[in-house]
Design a protein around this motif. Sequence first.
Motif, PDB file in Angstrom:
ATOM      1  N   GLU A 195      -2.844 -32.204 -43.673  1.00 23.80           N
ATOM      2  CA  GLU A 195      -1.473 -32.619 -43.372  1.00 23.80           C
ATOM      3  C   GLU A 195      -0.662 -31.470 -42.776  1.00 23.80           C
ATOM      4  O   GLU A 195       0.166 -31.667 -41.888  1.00 23.80           O
ATOM      5  CB  GLU A 195      -0.778 -33.141 -44.636  1.00 23.80           C
ATOM      6  CG  GLU A 195      -1.349 -34.432 -45.179  1.00 23.80           C
ATOM      7  CD  GLU A 195      -1.282 -35.583 -44.173  1.00 23.80           C
ATOM      8  OE1 GLU A 195      -0.292 -35.670 -43.425  1.00 23.80           O
ATOM      9  OE2 GLU A 195      -2.233 -36.388 -44.134  1.00 23.80           O
ATOM     10  N   LEU A 248      -1.560 -31.073 -39.188  1.00 22.68           N
ATOM     11  CA  LEU A 248      -0.937 -32.081 -38.337  1.00 22.68           C
ATOM     12  C   LEU A 248       0.509 -31.703 -38.014  1.00 22.68           C
ATOM     13  O   LEU A 248       0.971 -31.878 -36.886  1.00 22.68           O
ATOM     14  CB  LEU A 248      -0.988 -33.455 -39.011  1.00 22.68           C
ATOM     15  CG  LEU A 248      -2.385 -34.055 -39.236  1.00 22.68           C
ATOM     16  CD1 LEU A 248      -2.267 -35.438 -39.877  1.00 22.68           C
ATOM     17  CD2 LEU A 248      -3.191 -34.132 -37.951  1.00 22.68           C
ATOM     18  N   ARG A 261       1.762 -30.797 -34.247  1.00 26.23           N
ATOM     19  CA  ARG A 261       2.876 -31.507 -33.609  1.00 26.23           C
ATOM     20  C   ARG A 261       3.863 -30.506 -33.010  1.00 26.23           C
ATOM     21  O   ARG A 261       4.345 -30.671 -31.895  1.00 26.23           O
ATOM     22  CB  ARG A 261       3.564 -32.377 -34.667  1.00 26.23           C
ATOM     23  CG  ARG A 261       4.145 -33.655 -34.127  1.00 26.23           C
ATOM     24  CD  ARG A 261       4.401 -34.732 -35.163  1.00 26.23           C
ATOM     25  NE  ARG A 261       4.677 -34.279 -36.509  1.00 26.23           N
ATOM     26  CZ  ARG A 261       3.940 -34.597 -37.570  1.00 26.23           C
ATOM     27  NH1 ARG A 261       2.871 -35.345 -37.435  1.00 26.23           N
ATOM     28  NH2 ARG A 261       4.246 -34.157 -38.768  1.00 26.23           N
ATOM     29  N   SER A 307     -11.213 -38.235 -41.711  1.00 24.01           N
ATOM     30  CA  SER A 307     -10.178 -38.724 -40.792  1.00 24.01           C
ATOM     31  C   SER A 307     -10.790 -39.839 -39.949  1.00 24.01           C
ATOM     32  O   SER A 307     -11.972 -39.806 -39.603  1.00 24.01           O
ATOM     33  CB  SER A 307      -9.621 -37.594 -39.924  1.00 24.01           C
ATOM     34  OG  SER A 307     -10.595 -37.088 -39.050  1.00 24.01           O
ATOM     35  N   GLY A 356     -10.250 -42.061 -36.505  1.00 25.75           N
ATOM     36  CA  GLY A 356      -9.557 -42.255 -35.237  1.00 25.75           C
ATOM     37  C   GLY A 356      -9.446 -43.728 -34.882  1.00 25.75           C
ATOM     38  O   GLY A 356      -9.861 -44.609 -35.648  1.00 25.75           O
ATOM     39  N   ARG A 405      -7.740 -40.380 -44.026  1.00 22.33           N
ATOM     40  CA  ARG A 405      -6.500 -40.228 -43.252  1.00 22.33           C
ATOM     41  C   ARG A 405      -6.695 -40.879 -41.885  1.00 22.33           C
ATOM     42  O   ARG A 405      -7.558 -40.471 -41.115  1.00 22.33           O
ATOM     43  CB  ARG A 405      -6.167 -38.743 -43.102  1.00 22.33           C
ATOM     44  CG  ARG A 405      -4.904 -38.447 -42.320  1.00 22.33           C
ATOM     45  CD  ARG A 405      -3.677 -38.956 -43.063  1.00 22.33           C
ATOM     46  NE  ARG A 405      -2.457 -38.301 -42.655  1.00 22.33           N
ATOM     47  CZ  ARG A 405      -1.740 -38.664 -41.579  1.00 22.33           C
ATOM     48  NH1 ARG A 405      -2.151 -39.663 -40.807  1.00 22.33           N
ATOM     49  NH2 ARG A 405      -0.623 -38.022 -41.288  1.00 22.33           N
ATOM     50  N   TRP A 406      -5.893 -41.893 -41.597  1.00 28.14           N
ATOM     51  CA  TRP A 406      -5.940 -42.565 -40.303  1.00 28.14           C
ATOM     52  C   TRP A 406      -5.102 -41.768 -39.318  1.00 28.14           C
ATOM     53  O   TRP A 406      -3.954 -41.422 -39.613  1.00 28.14           O
ATOM     54  CB  TRP A 406      -5.434 -43.997 -40.432  1.00 28.14           C
ATOM     55  CG  TRP A 406      -6.275 -44.794 -41.383  1.00 28.14           C
ATOM     56  CD1 TRP A 406      -6.192 -44.786 -42.750  1.00 28.14           C
ATOM     57  CD2 TRP A 406      -7.351 -45.672 -41.054  1.00 28.14           C
ATOM     58  NE1 TRP A 406      -7.151 -45.622 -43.288  1.00 28.14           N
ATOM     59  CE2 TRP A 406      -7.873 -46.182 -42.273  1.00 28.14           C
ATOM     60  CE3 TRP A 406      -7.935 -46.093 -39.855  1.00 28.14           C
ATOM     61  CZ2 TRP A 406      -8.942 -47.078 -42.317  1.00 28.14           C
ATOM     62  CZ3 TRP A 406      -8.989 -46.995 -39.901  1.00 28.14           C
ATOM     63  CH2 TRP A 406      -9.479 -47.470 -41.116  1.00 28.14           C
ATOM     64  N   VAL A 407      -5.673 -41.474 -38.168  1.00 28.95           N
ATOM     65  CA  VAL A 407      -4.985 -40.619 -37.194  1.00 28.95           C
ATOM     66  C   VAL A 407      -5.029 -41.260 -35.806  1.00 28.95           C
ATOM     67  O   VAL A 407      -5.875 -42.123 -35.531  1.00 28.95           O
ATOM     68  CB  VAL A 407      -5.613 -39.199 -37.135  1.00 28.95           C
ATOM     69  CG1 VAL A 407      -5.304 -38.426 -38.403  1.00 28.95           C
ATOM     70  CG2 VAL A 407      -7.108 -39.276 -36.899  1.00 28.95           C
ATOM     71  N   ASN A 408      -4.136 -40.798 -34.942  1.00 25.93           N
ATOM     72  CA  ASN A 408      -3.975 -41.439 -33.629  1.00 25.93           C
ATOM     73  C   ASN A 408      -4.774 -40.725 -32.533  1.00 25.93           C
ATOM     74  O   ASN A 408      -4.299 -40.565 -31.424  1.00 25.93           O
ATOM     75  CB  ASN A 408      -2.488 -41.481 -33.236  1.00 25.93           C
ATOM     76  CG  ASN A 408      -1.927 -40.095 -32.997  1.00 25.93           C
ATOM     77  OD1 ASN A 408      -2.313 -39.155 -33.692  1.00 25.93           O
ATOM     78  ND2 ASN A 408      -1.042 -39.949 -32.041  1.00 25.93           N
ATOM     79  N   ARG A 409      -5.972 -40.323 -32.850  1.00 20.11           N
ATOM     80  CA  ARG A 409      -6.834 -39.745 -31.809  1.00 20.11           C
ATOM     81  C   ARG A 409      -7.899 -40.761 -31.410  1.00 20.11           C
ATOM     82  O   ARG A 409      -8.108 -41.773 -32.081  1.00 20.11           O
ATOM     83  CB  ARG A 409      -7.503 -38.460 -32.320  1.00 20.11           C
ATOM     84  CG  ARG A 409      -8.355 -38.665 -33.551  1.00 20.11           C
ATOM     85  CD  ARG A 409      -9.312 -37.520 -33.809  1.00 20.11           C
ATOM     86  NE  ARG A 409      -9.934 -37.631 -35.116  1.00 20.11           N
ATOM     87  CZ  ARG A 409     -10.896 -38.489 -35.425  1.00 20.11           C
ATOM     88  NH1 ARG A 409     -11.335 -39.333 -34.512  1.00 20.11           N
ATOM     89  NH2 ARG A 409     -11.405 -38.531 -36.638  1.00 20.11           N
ATOM     90  N   PHE A 423      -5.562 -32.724 -31.138  1.00 16.74           N
ATOM     91  CA  PHE A 423      -6.846 -32.935 -31.812  1.00 16.74           C
ATOM     92  C   PHE A 423      -7.922 -32.244 -30.981  1.00 16.74           C
ATOM     93  O   PHE A 423      -7.607 -31.250 -30.327  1.00 16.74           O
ATOM     94  CB  PHE A 423      -7.125 -34.420 -32.053  1.00 16.74           C
ATOM     95  CG  PHE A 423      -6.241 -35.003 -33.134  1.00 16.74           C
ATOM     96  CD1 PHE A 423      -6.472 -34.712 -34.463  1.00 16.74           C
ATOM     97  CD2 PHE A 423      -5.155 -35.814 -32.817  1.00 16.74           C
ATOM     98  CE1 PHE A 423      -5.644 -35.217 -35.466  1.00 16.74           C
ATOM     99  CE2 PHE A 423      -4.325 -36.323 -33.806  1.00 16.74           C
ATOM    100  CZ  PHE A 423      -4.575 -36.031 -35.130  1.00 16.74           C
TER     101      PHE A 423
END
Lengths: 79, 255
Positions: B15, B18, B22, B47, B49, B72-76, B154
């Motif tokens: 976390e 991340l 950012r 994680s 994607g 952990r769901w991530v936006n990659r 990422f």
Amino acid sequence: MPMPIRMPDLGAGPARLSVWYAEHGERVLEGERIVEVLTERATFEIVAPATGVLAEKHAFPQDRLDPGQILGMISEEAP
Amino acid sequence: MSTLEVYLLDHVPFEQLLTWQRRMVYEVSGSTDRAVLLLCEHEPLISVGREGSRADIRFDADELRQRNWSIRWVNRGGGCTLHLPGQLAIYPIFPLRRLGLNLPTYLSHLRDVMRNVVADANIRSASHDPSGVAVNGRLIAQVGVAVRNWVSYFGTVLNVNPDLEPFRRVDCGGGASPMTSIERERRLSINPQLVRQRIVEHMRERFGFDDYVLRPGRTSDDSRNIPLLSRSVHRRTFESLGALIWSRSQEFFGT
């Protein structure tokens, strides 16, 4: 004057719409991420081309997308 | 092109990474000459994607709880990544337009870097795979990226010497076989700091940076909690990066 949100040319293979970050009728700011597209191994965030209201969505999650395609419209006032 | 800023970090909570990532994307987006590379390891975590699903993870909720592993769901792009100690997580925050790269070329360059690092360890059979880089049919590096304002984030993970058993129960792409590691394919132990060195050098070469500079891990107030490498490791890394000119790959990976 409505402003189109266009799919950029990523130089990649097939792309599809992943997720909208804004809801229909929601106010958005220029430069704010508004929609995400997915290609193989990569996501690409498209930002709002102008400040206004997301007035129209022309594409939806899982839709296949082409470069230049209009994904939605931003208007200056609430629809 | 410009200088690559390299942040050599130790174990970083996901976390926290991340948050810092950012911030770095924001800073690189607003800059005319910056490019940043973050290298770290993560504590065990999975994680997921945009191309992954819970079905790719063959641990049930109780097992995950017992292991203290979270999802952990991530936006990659890409699917599931199992993060374990012994695996390097590599986050290039690069201005793609300024580097003259489109998405496929960027991804190809990333795979090239991983393949070259693996080749430096005398593993000659590494090849590009849709999910990353594979050796003898098993993924050794996995790629999954995101792009905002034409700035990448990422990136990729490279298995140096993690416990490989859990990879049998997480589908990380690359076909039916679980991921492998440099240590397994090389059949010799390896110094992870030297793998980091080769990653930095290959990144510089492949992406056309004139030079690189090692940063101490702090660029803004909100990043002060990012843990650095321990002082001894950091100093050793600085010395070896600054002083060595490598001529033979065997020398890089001496035990």
